[in-house]
Design an enzyme around this catalytic site. Structure first.
Site, PDB file in Angstrom:
ATOM      1  CG  ASN A   9      -0.549  -7.960  -4.204  1.00 54.48           C
ATOM      2  OD1 ASN A   9      -0.582  -9.189  -4.141  1.00 54.48           O
ATOM      3  ND2 ASN A   9       0.435  -7.250  -3.678  1.00 54.48           N
ATOM      4  CE  LYS A  11      -0.541  -6.342  -0.328  1.00 55.00           C
ATOM      5  NZ  LYS A  11      -0.188  -5.268   0.580  1.00 55.00           N
ATOM      6  CG  HIS A  95       4.496  -5.517  -2.758  1.00 55.50           C
ATOM      7  ND1 HIS A  95       4.562  -5.330  -1.400  1.00 55.50           N
ATOM      8  CD2 HIS A  95       3.276  -5.074  -3.143  1.00 55.50           C
ATOM      9  CE1 HIS A  95       3.425  -4.790  -0.990  1.00 55.50           C
ATOM     10  NE2 HIS A  95       2.629  -4.627  -2.019  1.00 55.50           N
ATOM     11  CD  GLU A  97       3.042  -6.433   1.636  1.00 52.99           C
ATOM     12  OE1 GLU A  97       2.698  -7.406   0.938  1.00 52.99           O
ATOM     13  OE2 GLU A  97       2.262  -5.511   1.947  1.00 52.99           O
ATOM     14  CD  GLU A 167       1.844  -0.973  -3.916  1.00 50.74           C
ATOM     15  OE1 GLU A 167       0.643  -1.174  -4.089  1.00 50.74           O
ATOM     16  OE2 GLU A 167       2.607  -1.797  -3.389  1.00 50.74           O
ATOM     17  N   GLY A 173      -1.838  -0.851   3.559  1.00 52.35           N
ATOM     18  CA  GLY A 173      -2.546  -1.583   4.610  1.00 52.35           C
ATOM     19  C   GLY A 173      -2.795  -0.783   5.865  1.00 52.35           C
ATOM     20  CB  SER A 212      -4.920   2.833   2.246  1.00 48.39           C
ATOM     21  OG  SER A 212      -4.198   2.154   3.257  1.00 48.39           O
TER      22      SER A 212
HETATM   23  O1  LIG Z   1      -0.043  -4.328  -3.583  1.00 49.09           O
HETATM   24  C1  LIG Z   1      -0.880  -3.657  -2.985  1.00 49.09           C
HETATM   25  C2  LIG Z   1      -0.487  -2.720  -1.976  1.00 49.09           C
HETATM   26  O2  LIG Z   1       0.471  -3.224  -1.113  1.00 49.09           O
HETATM   27  C3  LIG Z   1      -1.609  -1.978  -1.314  1.00 49.09           C
HETATM   28  O3  LIG Z   1      -2.217  -2.729  -0.301  1.00 49.09           O
HETATM   29  P1  LIG Z   1      -3.508  -2.109   0.430  1.00 49.09           P
HETATM   30  O4  LIG Z   1      -4.466  -1.721  -0.649  1.00 49.09           O
HETATM   31  O5  LIG Z   1      -4.029  -3.209   1.299  1.00 49.09           O
HETATM   32  O6  LIG Z   1      -3.024  -0.922   1.196  1.00 49.09           O
END
Ligand SMILES: O=C[C@H](O)COP(=O)(O)O
Length: 254
Positions: A9, A11, A95, A97, A167, A173, A212
């Site tokens: 992803n 983002k 998600h 977010e 998640e 993150g 993460s």
């Molecule tokens: O969609 C992915 C997740 O929000 C994980 O993000 P991350 O690997 O940066 O923690």
């Protein structure tokens, strides 16, 4: 037998050069990998460029969101038919977010799930608890509620061929992944929750872990029986790290 799926992803990251360089790198790194599905979800602006760059590769195009409407006066939105038209298959919905910044409810996300199924696309339904919910012992309650929005409106069969991404929000993150044992316990709960409605559907549904995941911790996460790959944020922006994660999933589930 379930196959793992590792999805990147991206983002809100990237530009034309980065899309081109990253996909070039992924194609080289993942050329010979078998036994693990691989998908990437670039920003919507770059989906067409990414799809062209992915031509004849085993990496599948995904997207980060979809609207509930198929067409009409919905400024700024992207429909399931448009995503299908451009060649995307795995579509992330729910998600954290989007739940947080765009106030998306469980019911609204369930509608997106239905729209994607209707269009023949694959929903990647993100669920997970906040740190406060985790500390209050509400992880299972939150995950069950988020899944129930789909189960109760569309039935267990809706999860046939679909993907769930667990998640925990506190792990996204932050560099603080759930431990393999913590994640496995929640994945097992999710599978059993669906199995109460339909054991066959529960057995085949891919349940990814996200939060993460990196090239160092991926293998031990994938060694858990109910962790079927990962939804990767930050580490999906580096071809070498993402490739290590994909190879770890392929090796763990071989
Ligand atoms: O969609 C992915 C997740 O929000 C994980 O993000 P991350 O690997 O940066 O923690």
């Amino acid at each position: 037998m379930r196959h793992p799926l590792v999805m990147g992803n991206w983002k809100l990251n990237g530009n034309k050069k980065m899309v081109s360089d990253l996909i070039d790198g992924l194609r080289k790194e993942l050329n010979a990998v078998q036994g693990c599905g691989v998908a990437i979800a670039p920003p919507v602006m770059y989906l067409d460029q990414a799809q062209q760059a992915l031509a004849d590769s085993q990496i599948v195009l995904g997207a980060q969101n979809v609207d509930v409407n198929l067409s009409g006066a919905f400024t700024g939105e992207v429909s399931a038919e448009m995503l299908k038209d451009i060649g995307a298959r795995y579509i992330i919905i729910g998600h954290s977010e989007r739940r947080t910044y765009h106030k998306e409810s469980d019911e609204f996300i369930a509608k997106k799930f239905a729209v994607l199924k209707e269009a023949g696309l694959i929903p990647v339904l993100c669920i997970g608890e906040t740190e406060a919910e985790n500390e209050a012992g509400k992880t299972e309650e939150v995950c069950a509620r988020q899944i129930d929005a789909v189960l109760e409106s569309q039935g267990a069969a809706a999860f046939n061929g679909a993907v769930i991404a667990y998640e925990p929000i506190w792990a996204i993150g932050t560099g603080k992944s759930a431990t393999p044992a913590q994640a496995q316990a929640v994945h097992k709960f999710i599978r059993e929750h669906i199995a109460r409605k339909d054991a066959k559907v529960a057995e085949q549904v891919i349940i990814q872990y996200g939060g993460s995941v990196n090239d160092k911790n991926a293998a031990e996460l994938f060694a858990q029986p109910d962790i079927d790959g990962a939804l990767v944020g930050g580490a999906s922006l580096k071809a070498d790290a993402f490739a290590v994660i994909v190879k770890a999933a392929a090796a763990a589930k071989a």
